[in-house]
Design a protein around this motif. Structure first.
Motif, PDB file in Angstrom:
ATOM      1  N   SER A  19      -4.275  71.815  73.307  1.00  0.00           N
ATOM      2  CA  SER A  19      -3.030  71.201  72.849  1.00  0.00           C
ATOM      3  C   SER A  19      -2.862  71.337  71.341  1.00  0.00           C
ATOM      4  CB  SER A  19      -2.995  69.722  73.246  1.00  0.00           C
ATOM      5  OG  SER A  19      -3.030  69.581  74.655  1.00  0.00           O
ATOM      6  N   LEU A  22      -1.793  74.999  70.911  1.00  0.00           N
ATOM      7  CA  LEU A  22      -0.484  75.333  71.478  1.00  0.00           C
ATOM      8  C   LEU A  22       0.672  74.597  70.819  1.00  0.00           C
ATOM      9  CD1 LEU A  22      -1.448  75.511  75.259  1.00  0.00           C
ATOM     10  CD2 LEU A  22      -0.950  77.407  73.709  1.00  0.00           C
ATOM     11  N   PHE A  25       3.133  76.566  68.659  1.00  0.00           N
ATOM     12  CA  PHE A  25       4.056  77.548  69.228  1.00  0.00           C
ATOM     13  C   PHE A  25       5.234  76.853  69.907  1.00  0.00           C
ATOM     14  CE2 PHE A  25      -0.229  79.310  69.195  1.00  0.00           C
ATOM     15  CZ  PHE A  25      -0.031  80.488  68.486  1.00  0.00           C
ATOM     16  N   PHE A  27       8.516  76.058  72.175  1.00  0.00           N
ATOM     17  CA  PHE A  27       9.058  76.336  73.505  1.00  0.00           C
ATOM     18  C   PHE A  27      10.484  75.809  73.488  1.00  0.00           C
ATOM     19  CE2 PHE A  27      10.149  75.098  77.839  1.00  0.00           C
ATOM     20  CZ  PHE A  27       9.786  76.227  78.560  1.00  0.00           C
ATOM     21  N   THR A  32       7.107  72.186  72.021  1.00  0.00           N
ATOM     22  CA  THR A  32       6.080  73.199  71.786  1.00  0.00           C
ATOM     23  C   THR A  32       5.302  73.352  73.089  1.00  0.00           C
ATOM     24  OG1 THR A  32       4.300  71.689  71.131  1.00  0.00           O
ATOM     25  CG2 THR A  32       5.857  72.381  69.406  1.00  0.00           C
ATOM     26  N   TRP A  33       4.511  74.396  73.190  1.00  0.00           N
ATOM     27  CA  TRP A  33       3.719  74.601  74.395  1.00  0.00           C
ATOM     28  C   TRP A  33       2.684  73.490  74.585  1.00  0.00           C
ATOM     29  CZ3 TRP A  33       4.767  77.585  78.373  1.00  0.00           C
ATOM     30  CH2 TRP A  33       5.640  78.660  78.195  1.00  0.00           C
ATOM     31  N   PHE A  36       3.066  70.643  77.198  1.00  0.00           N
ATOM     32  CA  PHE A  36       2.782  70.837  78.622  1.00  0.00           C
ATOM     33  C   PHE A  36       1.290  70.706  78.955  1.00  0.00           C
ATOM     34  CE2 PHE A  36       6.677  73.096  77.588  1.00  0.00           C
ATOM     35  CZ  PHE A  36       7.538  72.636  78.560  1.00  0.00           C
ATOM     36  N   THR A  37       0.447  70.761  77.948  1.00  0.00           N
ATOM     37  CA  THR A  37      -0.992  70.629  78.198  1.00  0.00           C
ATOM     38  C   THR A  37      -1.510  69.232  77.874  1.00  0.00           C
ATOM     39  OG1 THR A  37      -1.458  71.529  75.988  1.00  0.00           O
ATOM     40  CG2 THR A  37      -1.465  73.067  77.833  1.00  0.00           C
ATOM     41  N   ASP A 180       9.754  65.449  74.287  1.00  0.00           N
ATOM     42  CA  ASP A 180       8.331  65.342  74.596  1.00  0.00           C
ATOM     43  C   ASP A 180       8.073  64.276  75.648  1.00  0.00           C
ATOM     44  OD1 ASP A 180       5.419  65.964  73.508  1.00  0.00           O
ATOM     45  OD2 ASP A 180       5.556  63.792  73.669  1.00  0.00           O
TER      46      ASP A 180
END
Length: 208
Positions: A19, A22, A25, A27, A32-33, A36-37, A180
């Motif tokens: 996390s 990621l 980066f 999305f 951000t990516w 999702f994690t 988020d």
């Protein structure tokens, strides 16, 4: 700590590290990516709580917190286009939000563990995720807390724009927070499936 707790600790550490990477980066426009994690941390905590109890779950949380602090310290030393990848406010917000939300998750789960199988993980994750999002974004980006790190310019995050591009006018960081939060709530529902599968398998393994 026993050997059976190690997979939970490793899973939490992997999620925190992934996390932190990621989140750099994007999305789309609001996410951000990492969005999702990171929510998978609640799944790990809840699985540990269901199978091994609140004590081991808290140990996993503290392990994740230590890994998160290490990631933040590393991030402060890496310079990006606009300065360090991790500012003091982001480091404080991230650590405080993670520890508060995860421990709250453990407490709520423990209080509800005797009910229907889905109630404890769903309620604890929904409440924990909401607290996590509110704490992190407010601490990291609100103009109100500029005194924490006066040298960190957060004016970009406080630019007034329509909420999520279509709602009432609000600071940009609120749109980021709402986006988020919506991802966290969606994943909380989806995570009930792997939660049931994993806890059933681990509980059966304990009994054999």
């Amino acid at each position: 700590m026993t050997r059976s707790h190690l997979p939970g600790i490793l899973a939490m550490a992997a999620i925190v590290v992934a996390s932190n990477i990621l989140v750099q980066f994007l999305f789309g426009q609001w996410l951000t990516w990492g969005a999702f994690t990171y929510p998978l941390a609640f799944l790990v905590t809840d699985v540990m709580n269901r199978v091994y109890g609140a004590g081991p779950a808290r140990k996993v949380v503290f392990a994740g917190f230590v890994v998160g602090v290490a990631c933040s310290l590393i991030g402060t030393q890496i310079m990006g286009e606009f300065g360090p990848l991790v500012t003091l406010r982001i480091a404080i917000g991230s650590g405080l939000a993670f520890l508060t939300a995860q421990l709250l998750d453990v407490g709520i789960f423990s209080a509800l563990r005797g009910g229907k199988w889905w109630r404890a993980p769903l309620a604890s994750t929904l409440i924990g995720s909401t607290v996590d999002t509110a704490l992190f974004f407010f601490i990291a980006f609100s103009q109100t807390l500029i005194w924490i790190e006066p040298g960190n310019d957060v004016s970009w995050a406080n630019e007034t724009l329509p909420l999520l591009g279509a709602g009432p006018a609000a600071p940009l960081w609120m749109s980021l927070a709402v986006a988020d939060w919506m991802v966290k709530l969606s994943l909380a529902l989806i995570a009930l499936i792997p939660f049931k599968m994993i806890t059933t398998r681990l509980t059966t393994a304990k009994l054999t």
